[in-house]
Design a protein around this motif. Structure first.
Motif, PDB file in Angstrom:
ATOM      1  N   SER A  24       0.803  -1.222   0.000  1.00  0.00           N
ATOM      2  CA  SER A  24       0.000   0.000   0.000  1.00  0.00           C
ATOM      3  C   SER A  24       0.835   1.271   0.000  1.00  0.00           C
ATOM      4  CB  SER A  24      -0.927   0.014   1.223  1.00  0.00           C
ATOM      5  OG  SER A  24      -0.178   0.187   2.414  1.00  0.00           O
ATOM      6  N   GLY A  25       2.022   1.233   0.617  1.00  0.00           N
ATOM      7  CA  GLY A  25       2.813   2.445   0.753  1.00  0.00           C
ATOM      8  C   GLY A  25       2.447   3.300   1.947  1.00  0.00           C
ATOM      9  N   HIS A  26       1.329   2.984   2.633  1.00  0.00           N
ATOM     10  CA  HIS A  26       0.935   3.765   3.807  1.00  0.00           C
ATOM     11  C   HIS A  26       0.530   2.879   4.985  1.00  0.00           C
ATOM     12  CE1 HIS A  26      -3.283   2.874   2.778  1.00  0.00           C
ATOM     13  NE2 HIS A  26      -2.966   3.204   1.540  1.00  0.00           N
ATOM     14  N   HIS A  27       0.735   1.571   4.836  1.00  0.00           N
ATOM     15  CA  HIS A  27       0.359   0.603   5.863  1.00  0.00           C
ATOM     16  C   HIS A  27       1.415  -0.486   5.802  1.00  0.00           C
ATOM     17  CE1 HIS A  27      -3.409  -1.550   7.763  1.00  0.00           C
ATOM     18  NE2 HIS A  27      -2.316  -1.741   8.478  1.00  0.00           N
ATOM     19  N   HIS A  28       1.917  -0.928   6.949  1.00  0.00           N
ATOM     20  CA  HIS A  28       3.069  -1.833   6.978  1.00  0.00           C
ATOM     21  C   HIS A  28       2.914  -2.787   8.158  1.00  0.00           C
ATOM     22  CE1 HIS A  28       7.745  -2.182   7.534  1.00  0.00           C
ATOM     23  NE2 HIS A  28       7.245  -3.245   6.949  1.00  0.00           N
ATOM     24  N   ALA A  29       3.127  -4.077   7.918  1.00  0.00           N
ATOM     25  CA  ALA A  29       3.020  -5.091   8.965  1.00  0.00           C
ATOM     26  C   ALA A  29       4.382  -5.686   9.270  1.00  0.00           C
ATOM     27  CB  ALA A  29       2.047  -6.188   8.540  1.00  0.00           C
ATOM     28  N   LEU A  30       4.613  -5.939  10.557  1.00  0.00           N
ATOM     29  CA  LEU A  30       5.850  -6.558  11.001  1.00  0.00           C
ATOM     30  C   LEU A  30       5.534  -7.673  11.985  1.00  0.00           C
ATOM     31  CD1 LEU A  30       6.339  -3.121  11.358  1.00  0.00           C
ATOM     32  CD2 LEU A  30       8.653  -4.036  11.133  1.00  0.00           C
ATOM     33  N   LEU A  31       6.428  -8.656  12.049  1.00  0.00           N
ATOM     34  CA  LEU A  31       6.367  -9.675  13.088  1.00  0.00           C
ATOM     35  C   LEU A  31       7.357  -9.311  14.181  1.00  0.00           C
ATOM     36  CD1 LEU A  31       6.145 -13.162  11.326  1.00  0.00           C
ATOM     37  CD2 LEU A  31       4.377 -12.018  12.692  1.00  0.00           C
ATOM     38  N   GLY A  32       6.922  -9.442  15.419  1.00  0.00           N
ATOM     39  CA  GLY A  32       7.831  -9.288  16.544  1.00  0.00           C
ATOM     40  C   GLY A  32       8.343 -10.655  16.939  1.00  0.00           C
ATOM     41  N   LEU A  33       9.641 -10.757  17.141  1.00  0.00           N
ATOM     42  CA  LEU A  33      10.290 -12.027  17.459  1.00  0.00           C
ATOM     43  C   LEU A  33      10.789 -12.019  18.891  1.00  0.00           C
ATOM     44  CD1 LEU A  33      12.461 -12.422  14.226  1.00  0.00           C
ATOM     45  CD2 LEU A  33      10.093 -13.162  14.593  1.00  0.00           C
ATOM     46  N   ASP A  34      10.561 -13.108  19.577  1.00  0.00           N
ATOM     47  CA  ASP A  34      11.034 -13.301  20.940  1.00  0.00           C
ATOM     48  C   ASP A  34      11.978 -14.500  20.914  1.00  0.00           C
ATOM     49  OD1 ASP A  34      11.484 -13.652  23.616  1.00  0.00           O
ATOM     50  OD2 ASP A  34       9.380 -13.714  24.211  1.00  0.00           O
ATOM     51  N   GLY A  35      13.277 -14.237  20.990  1.00  0.00           N
ATOM     52  CA  GLY A  35      14.240 -15.318  20.882  1.00  0.00           C
ATOM     53  C   GLY A  35      14.187 -16.008  19.533  1.00  0.00           C
ATOM     54  N   GLY A  36      13.832 -15.253  18.495  1.00  0.00           N
ATOM     55  CA  GLY A  36      13.746 -15.796  17.151  1.00  0.00           C
ATOM     56  C   GLY A  36      12.403 -16.396  16.802  1.00  0.00           C
ATOM     57  N   THR A  37      11.514 -16.516  17.771  1.00  0.00           N
ATOM     58  CA  THR A  37      10.191 -17.100  17.546  1.00  0.00           C
ATOM     59  C   THR A  37       9.157 -15.998  17.354  1.00  0.00           C
ATOM     60  OG1 THR A  37      10.734 -19.020  18.914  1.00  0.00           O
ATOM     61  CG2 THR A  37       8.395 -18.571  18.535  1.00  0.00           C
ATOM     62  N   PRO A  38       8.331 -16.076  16.308  1.00  0.00           N
ATOM     63  CA  PRO A  38       7.278 -15.063  16.130  1.00  0.00           C
ATOM     64  C   PRO A  38       6.369 -14.988  17.356  1.00  0.00           C
ATOM     65  CG  PRO A  38       7.535 -16.339  14.129  1.00  0.00           C
ATOM     66  CD  PRO A  38       8.357 -17.032  15.181  1.00  0.00           C
ATOM     67  N   ALA A  39       6.230 -13.796  17.916  1.00  0.00           N
ATOM     68  CA  ALA A  39       5.491 -13.630  19.164  1.00  0.00           C
ATOM     69  C   ALA A  39       4.325 -12.658  19.045  1.00  0.00           C
ATOM     70  CB  ALA A  39       6.438 -13.153  20.268  1.00  0.00           C
ATOM     71  N   PHE A  40       4.359 -11.764  18.048  1.00  0.00           N
ATOM     72  CA  PHE A  40       3.250 -10.829  17.872  1.00  0.00           C
ATOM     73  C   PHE A  40       3.303 -10.224  16.479  1.00  0.00           C
ATOM     74  CE2 PHE A  40       6.724  -8.477  19.905  1.00  0.00           C
ATOM     75  CZ  PHE A  40       6.818  -7.308  19.164  1.00  0.00           C
ATOM     76  N   LEU A  41       2.165  -9.701  16.081  1.00  0.00           N
ATOM     77  CA  LEU A  41       2.011  -8.989  14.819  1.00  0.00           C
ATOM     78  C   LEU A  41       1.731  -7.534  15.145  1.00  0.00           C
ATOM     79  CD1 LEU A  41       1.394  -8.804  11.693  1.00  0.00           C
ATOM     80  CD2 LEU A  41      -0.974  -9.402  12.302  1.00  0.00           C
ATOM     81  N   MET A  42       2.448  -6.619  14.504  1.00  0.00           N
ATOM     82  CA  MET A  42       2.126  -5.208  14.648  1.00  0.00           C
ATOM     83  C   MET A  42       1.945  -4.595  13.270  1.00  0.00           C
ATOM     84  SD  MET A  42       5.583  -2.966  15.431  1.00  0.00           S
ATOM     85  CE  MET A  42       4.764  -1.470  14.879  1.00  0.00           C
TER      86      MET A  42
END
Length: 203
Positions: free
Chosen positions: A49-67
């Motif tokens: 989109s160019g105005h909306h961006h998703a990232l994964l948060g990693l805890d010790g290399g393991t996906p822990a949350f979506l922001m």
């Protein structure tokens, strides 16, 4: 810092996200009946989109949350409040715990997300619009410094519009247990700064 962030890969991460967003605890995410293909399609749209961006948060290399971080001026929020320079919108979904719940974990995640957003030059205020019925996230938001501004009607929900400025966030952090926040010596200025959303980028 406990958590690291990486750009979401809409195709490669779709099955993982699907396993989160279709669980009852994620009711307010609005994807309970989505297929893996639906999830991949939605996040491919977001990432391009160019105005909306998703990232994964990693805890010790393991996906822990979506922001998700987004520019309110390009969202339905533009119709319900006067967007100011320096505003950035945020969505957050914490993964279901693989073992037992860890006290303070969600607050630690929120602290890391807000610190990341406020490390961006020019960001002065974080905007959230959770479903008005989602009392758990309202309580967490207020704990981290968000101030409710009232219920607004958006295309998909009635939402509690709330704002968090930098000073309110920093004040709120002082009330959190030390183990839920960034290391005591870490300041926002010490965090690496980067552009919020690469305009026109397909991520």
């Amino acid at each position: 810092m406990r958590f690291l962030f990486r750009c979401l890969d809409a195709a490669a991460d779709a099955a993982l996200l699907h396993s989160w967003v279709t669980r009852p605890y994620a009711t307010f995410w609005g994807m309970l009946s989505a297929t893996v293909e639906d999830v991949a399609r939605e996040y491919a749209k977001i990432q391009s989109s160019g105005h909306h961006h998703a990232l994964l948060g990693l805890d010790g290399g393991t996906p822990a949350f979506l922001m998700e971080e987004y520019q309110p001026a390009y969202s339905p929020l533009a119709a319900v409040y006067p967007v100011l320079p320096g505003d950035v919108g945020m969505h957050l979904l914490v993964a279901p715990p693989s073992e037992g719940p860890e006290p303070g974990y969600t607050a630690a995640v929120m602290d890391a997300v807000l610190a990341r957003l406020f490390s961006v030059p020019g960001v002065e205020r974080i905007v959230v619009e959770p479903d008005a019925r989602n009392t758990k996230i309202h309580a967490l938001n207020e704990r981290l410094g968000f101030q409710p501004a009232g219920v607004v009607t958006l295309p998909d929900k009635d939402a509690l519009l709330s704002f968090c400025c930098r000073s309110d966030y920093l004040a709120a952090r002082t009330t959190l247990p030390a183990r839920t926040t960034l290391p005591a010596r870490t300041t926002l200025s010490a965090l690496p700064s980067r552009p919020l959303i690469p305009q026109g980028a397909s991520l």
